[in-house]
Write a protein that holds these residues in place. Structure first.
Motif, PDB file in Angstrom:
ATOM      1  N   UNK A  11      -8.392  -6.479  -2.018  1.00 21.55           N
ATOM      2  CA  UNK A  11      -7.821  -5.470  -1.128  1.00 21.55           C
ATOM      3  C   UNK A  11      -6.950  -6.526  -0.240  1.00 21.55           C
ATOM      4  N   UNK A  12      -7.628  -7.366   0.328  1.00 20.08           N
ATOM      5  CA  UNK A  12      -7.052  -8.202   1.401  1.00 20.08           C
ATOM      6  C   UNK A  12      -5.857  -9.126   0.900  1.00 20.08           C
ATOM      7  N   UNK A  13      -5.826  -9.454  -0.460  1.00 17.81           N
ATOM      8  CA  UNK A  13      -4.787 -10.252  -0.843  1.00 17.81           C
ATOM      9  C   UNK A  13      -3.626  -9.407  -1.262  1.00 17.81           C
ATOM     10  N   UNK A  14      -3.932  -8.137  -1.610  1.00 18.66           N
ATOM     11  CA  UNK A  14      -2.775  -7.234  -1.976  1.00 18.66           C
ATOM     12  C   UNK A  14      -2.125  -6.988  -0.601  1.00 18.66           C
ATOM     13  N   UNK A  20       3.695  -9.832   3.968  1.00 17.57           N
ATOM     14  CA  UNK A  20       4.738 -10.623   3.976  1.00 17.57           C
ATOM     15  C   UNK A  20       6.114 -10.317   3.249  1.00 17.57           C
ATOM     16  N   UNK A  21       6.004  -9.445   2.436  1.00 19.99           N
ATOM     17  CA  UNK A  21       7.200  -8.560   1.630  1.00 19.99           C
ATOM     18  C   UNK A  21       6.848  -7.315   0.955  1.00 19.99           C
ATOM     19  N   UNK A  22       6.966  -6.184   1.792  1.00 17.07           N
ATOM     20  CA  UNK A  22       6.824  -4.951   1.683  1.00 17.07           C
ATOM     21  C   UNK A  22       7.649  -4.371   0.165  1.00 17.07           C
ATOM     22  N   UNK A  23       8.531  -5.133   0.069  1.00 13.66           N
ATOM     23  CA  UNK A  23       9.329  -4.695  -0.941  1.00 13.66           C
ATOM     24  C   UNK A  23       8.649  -5.169  -2.491  1.00 13.66           C
ATOM     25  N   UNK A  24       7.786  -6.195  -2.633  1.00 13.27           N
ATOM     26  CA  UNK A  24       7.346  -6.904  -3.447  1.00 13.27           C
ATOM     27  C   UNK A  24       6.750  -5.710  -4.660  1.00 13.27           C
ATOM     28  N   UNK A  25       7.290  -5.766  -5.800  1.00 14.55           N
ATOM     29  CA  UNK A  25       6.513  -4.904  -6.790  1.00 14.55           C
ATOM     30  C   UNK A  25       4.971  -5.077  -7.006  1.00 14.55           C
ATOM     31  N   UNK A  30       0.218  -7.887  -8.762  1.00 21.79           N
ATOM     32  CA  UNK A  30      -0.840  -7.871  -9.729  1.00 21.79           C
ATOM     33  C   UNK A  30      -0.916  -9.470 -10.251  1.00 21.79           C
ATOM     34  N   UNK A  31       0.130  -9.811 -10.765  1.00 16.74           N
ATOM     35  CA  UNK A  31       0.300 -11.488 -11.295  1.00 16.74           C
ATOM     36  C   UNK A  31      -0.342 -12.362 -10.363  1.00 16.74           C
ATOM     37  N   UNK A  32       0.131 -12.017  -9.015  1.00 17.79           N
ATOM     38  CA  UNK A  32      -0.494 -13.252  -8.041  1.00 17.79           C
ATOM     39  C   UNK A  32      -2.016 -13.103  -7.718  1.00 17.79           C
ATOM     40  N   UNK A  33      -2.235 -11.727  -7.660  1.00 13.97           N
ATOM     41  CA  UNK A  33      -3.811 -11.478  -7.587  1.00 13.97           C
ATOM     42  C   UNK A  33      -4.655 -11.549  -8.631  1.00 13.97           C
ATOM     43  N   UNK A  34      -4.258 -11.627  -9.940  1.00 16.35           N
ATOM     44  CA  UNK A  34      -4.822 -11.828 -11.331  1.00 16.35           C
ATOM     45  C   UNK A  34      -5.556 -10.511 -11.359  1.00 16.35           C
ATOM     46  N   UNK A  35      -4.891  -9.485 -11.220  1.00 15.16           N
ATOM     47  CA  UNK A  35      -5.338  -7.976 -11.548  1.00 15.16           C
ATOM     48  C   UNK A  35      -4.342  -7.366 -12.375  1.00 15.16           C
ATOM     49  N   UNK A  36      -4.730  -6.042 -12.764  1.00 20.94           N
ATOM     50  CA  UNK A  36      -3.864  -5.437 -13.595  1.00 20.94           C
ATOM     51  C   UNK A  36      -2.911  -4.453 -12.503  1.00 20.94           C
ATOM     52  N   UNK A  40      -3.638  -2.468  -8.862  1.00 21.02           N
ATOM     53  CA  UNK A  40      -3.047  -2.540  -7.332  1.00 21.02           C
ATOM     54  C   UNK A  40      -2.591  -1.112  -7.145  1.00 21.02           C
ATOM     55  N   UNK A  41      -2.021  -0.383  -8.231  1.00 23.53           N
ATOM     56  CA  UNK A  41      -1.610   1.026  -7.762  1.00 23.53           C
ATOM     57  C   UNK A  41      -2.743   1.740  -7.271  1.00 23.53           C
ATOM     58  N   UNK A  42      -3.944   1.923  -8.006  1.00 24.80           N
ATOM     59  CA  UNK A  42      -5.283   2.677  -7.571  1.00 24.80           C
ATOM     60  C   UNK A  42      -5.368   2.141  -6.151  1.00 24.80           C
ATOM     61  N   UNK A  43      -5.844   0.866  -6.043  1.00 20.67           N
ATOM     62  CA  UNK A  43      -6.099   0.384  -4.714  1.00 20.67           C
ATOM     63  C   UNK A  43      -5.145   0.694  -3.655  1.00 20.67           C
ATOM     64  N   UNK A  44      -3.946   0.808  -3.828  1.00 21.18           N
ATOM     65  CA  UNK A  44      -2.999   0.820  -2.676  1.00 21.18           C
ATOM     66  C   UNK A  44      -3.055   2.597  -2.595  1.00 21.18           C
TER      67      UNK A  44
END
Length: 154
Positions: A11-14, A20-25, A30-36, A40-44
């Motif tokens: 969660x903290x990584x997301x 830093x960039x609220x527009x980041x897809x 997911x790629x940077x945090x190494x999750x699906x 990311x969608x469910x956690x957000x």
């Protein structure tokens, strides 16, 4: 759902990436945090439901848009019981961009963005100082914002 939700490292990584960039897809997050992307969608969605995330904002350079005066306003209240009424009236003034209930000398501390000092004077004398419950104000004009950064979650 548990209202005492505790953030984990994912969660903290997301959140740090979005800070830093609220527009980041979500796919890039997911790629940077190494999750699906679904993770990311469910956690957000969960953090939004719990009120941890309250939307995204756009940061503007007000100077470049013709609003060259950034002022801070310390507001002395006649009595603390008028706080909510004063805040509601301040909220209706478009130039007031943030309001804080504070400790110390001021009951309320606000930030205003105006085109120039004449515009600031018009807002102060024509609107702010006419609000019932305000005893007096002290205005501090920012000469320059040195930096403005988000908090990094640890």
């Amino acid at each position: 759902m548990n209202r005492n939700y505790e953030l984990d490292d994912t969660d903290r990584k997301i959140l740090n990436l979005l800070i830093q960039d609220a527009n980041m897809p979500y796919t890039e997050i997911a790629r940077q945090v190494q999750v699906s992307g679904g993770t990311v969608h469910v956690r957000m969605a969960r953090m939004e439901e719990l009120g941890i995330v309250e939307g995204a904002t756009l940061r503007l350079d007000f100077q470049k848009l013709g609003y060259g005066v950034n002022a801070f306003l310390g507001i002395y209240l006649l009595k603390s019981s008028v706080w909510s009424s004063v805040v509601e009236q301040l909220r209706a003034i478009p130039e007031v961009v943030s309001i804080h209930f504070t400790t110390g000398a001021y009951g309320v501390f606000a930030r205003l963005v105006c085109r120039d000092t004449q515009h600031l004077r018009e807002v102060l004398h024509g609107q702010v100082q006419l609000i019932e419950g305000i005893e007096r104000t002290e205005t501090m004009i920012s000469l320059e914002e040195i930096f403005n950064r988000p908090v990094t979650l640890t």
